[in-house]
Design an enzyme around this catalytic site. Structure first.
Site, PDB file in Angstrom:
ATOM      1  N   TYR A 208       0.796  -1.220   0.000  1.00  0.00           N
ATOM      2  CA  TYR A 208       0.000   0.000   0.000  1.00  0.00           C
ATOM      3  C   TYR A 208       0.833   1.276   0.000  1.00  0.00           C
ATOM      4  O   TYR A 208       0.277   2.372  -0.055  1.00  0.00           O
ATOM      5  CB  TYR A 208      -0.942  -0.001   1.203  1.00  0.00           C
ATOM      6  CG  TYR A 208      -1.877  -1.191   1.203  1.00  0.00           C
ATOM      7  CD1 TYR A 208      -1.712  -2.253   2.088  1.00  0.00           C
ATOM      8  CD2 TYR A 208      -2.920  -1.276   0.280  1.00  0.00           C
ATOM      9  CE1 TYR A 208      -2.551  -3.355   2.072  1.00  0.00           C
ATOM     10  CE2 TYR A 208      -3.767  -2.381   0.254  1.00  0.00           C
ATOM     11  CZ  TYR A 208      -3.569  -3.409   1.146  1.00  0.00           C
ATOM     12  OH  TYR A 208      -4.402  -4.504   1.124  1.00  0.00           O
TER      13      TYR A 208
ATOM     14  N   ASN B  52     -13.201   3.335  -1.837  1.00  0.00           N
ATOM     15  CA  ASN B  52     -12.323   2.202  -1.613  1.00  0.00           C
ATOM     16  C   ASN B  52     -12.925   1.432  -0.440  1.00  0.00           C
ATOM     17  O   ASN B  52     -12.644   1.736   0.704  1.00  0.00           O
ATOM     18  CB  ASN B  52     -10.897   2.635  -1.295  1.00  0.00           C
ATOM     19  CG  ASN B  52      -9.978   1.441  -1.126  1.00  0.00           C
ATOM     20  OD1 ASN B  52     -10.430   0.299  -0.981  1.00  0.00           O
ATOM     21  ND2 ASN B  52      -8.685   1.686  -1.139  1.00  0.00           N
TER      22      ASN B  52
ATOM     23  N   ASP C 116     -25.999  -2.554  -2.226  1.00  0.00           N
ATOM     24  CA  ASP C 116     -27.398  -2.109  -2.308  1.00  0.00           C
ATOM     25  C   ASP C 116     -27.518  -0.599  -2.151  1.00  0.00           C
ATOM     26  O   ASP C 116     -28.335   0.047  -2.832  1.00  0.00           O
ATOM     27  CB  ASP C 116     -28.227  -2.809  -1.229  1.00  0.00           C
ATOM     28  CG  ASP C 116     -28.465  -4.284  -1.526  1.00  0.00           C
ATOM     29  OD1 ASP C 116     -28.850  -5.008  -0.592  1.00  0.00           O
ATOM     30  OD2 ASP C 116     -28.244  -4.699  -2.686  1.00  0.00           O
TER      31      ASP C 116
ATOM     32  N   HIS D  51      -8.965   0.810  -5.758  1.00  0.00           N
ATOM     33  CA  HIS D  51      -8.099  -0.024  -4.915  1.00  0.00           C
ATOM     34  C   HIS D  51      -6.654   0.413  -5.137  1.00  0.00           C
ATOM     35  O   HIS D  51      -6.219   0.570  -6.284  1.00  0.00           O
ATOM     36  CB  HIS D  51      -8.261  -1.500  -5.275  1.00  0.00           C
ATOM     37  CG  HIS D  51      -9.674  -1.979  -5.135  1.00  0.00           C
ATOM     38  ND1 HIS D  51     -10.272  -2.218  -3.926  1.00  0.00           N
ATOM     39  CD2 HIS D  51     -10.630  -2.203  -6.069  1.00  0.00           C
ATOM     40  CE1 HIS D  51     -11.517  -2.589  -4.118  1.00  0.00           C
ATOM     41  NE2 HIS D  51     -11.776  -2.576  -5.402  1.00  0.00           N
TER      42      HIS D  51
END
Ligand code: DHK
Length: 148
Positions: free
Chosen positions: A24, A74, A87, A100
């Site tokens: 990351y 993200n 949803d 991402h």
């Protein structure tokens, strides 16, 4: 005032900079936020992070009700499990950019099936933290083109 750009972040992203930097990077979430605000220019930005699925759902509802211009999200680990987030996003009328930091498709198999991709306008994965800037620019370009 123009409508906001919502940038929402899921679990563990508050630890960017200290979390698996080989995956990351070393950029902190605060630095990511600053990068996003710079990229957004005069567009108001709502930038938030939570480890809790329900909080992210409530922020998506906030974006729906405002209404926000676009959502960059993200969802982190919730990407692959959260029907409630999917949803909620289905109710948002504007562009949704799924982001991402890592290329989830090059990682372990558990990271390969995103539920959010079923509704996202576009998906950005693997650009590192600068992917957030790309996502902001892409979201605002879509918004501008739709307003022409
Ligand atoms: C961040 C996470 O926390 C992981 O659970 C995802 C995503 C990947 C990222 O690359 O930003 O699988």
């Amino acid at each position: 005032m123009s409508s906001s750009l919502y940038i929402l972040n899921g679990p563990n992203l508050n630890r960017l900079g200290r979390r698996e930097p080989e995956i990351y990077g070393h950029t902190t979430l605060a630095e990511v936020e600053s990068m996003c605000r710079n990229a957004a220019g005069t567009r108001p930005v709502v930038f938030r992070q939570s480890a809790y699925e329900g909080q992210l759902v409530e922020w998506i509802h906030e974006a729906i009700d405002e209404p926000a211009a676009a959502i960059v999200i993200n969802p982190a680990g919730l990407t692959f499990t959260s029907i409630p987030i999917l949803d909620a996003l289905k109710m948002f009328p504007g562009p949704i950019i799924e982001l991402h930091i890592s290329n989830i498709h090059r990682r372990e198999e558990i990271y390969h099936r995103s539920l959010v991709s079923r509704i996202a306008t576009a998906v950005i994965a693997g650009l590192g933290p600068t992917g957030y800037r790309t996502a902001v620019e892409a979201a605002l370009q879509i918004v501008d083109e739709s307003n022409q």
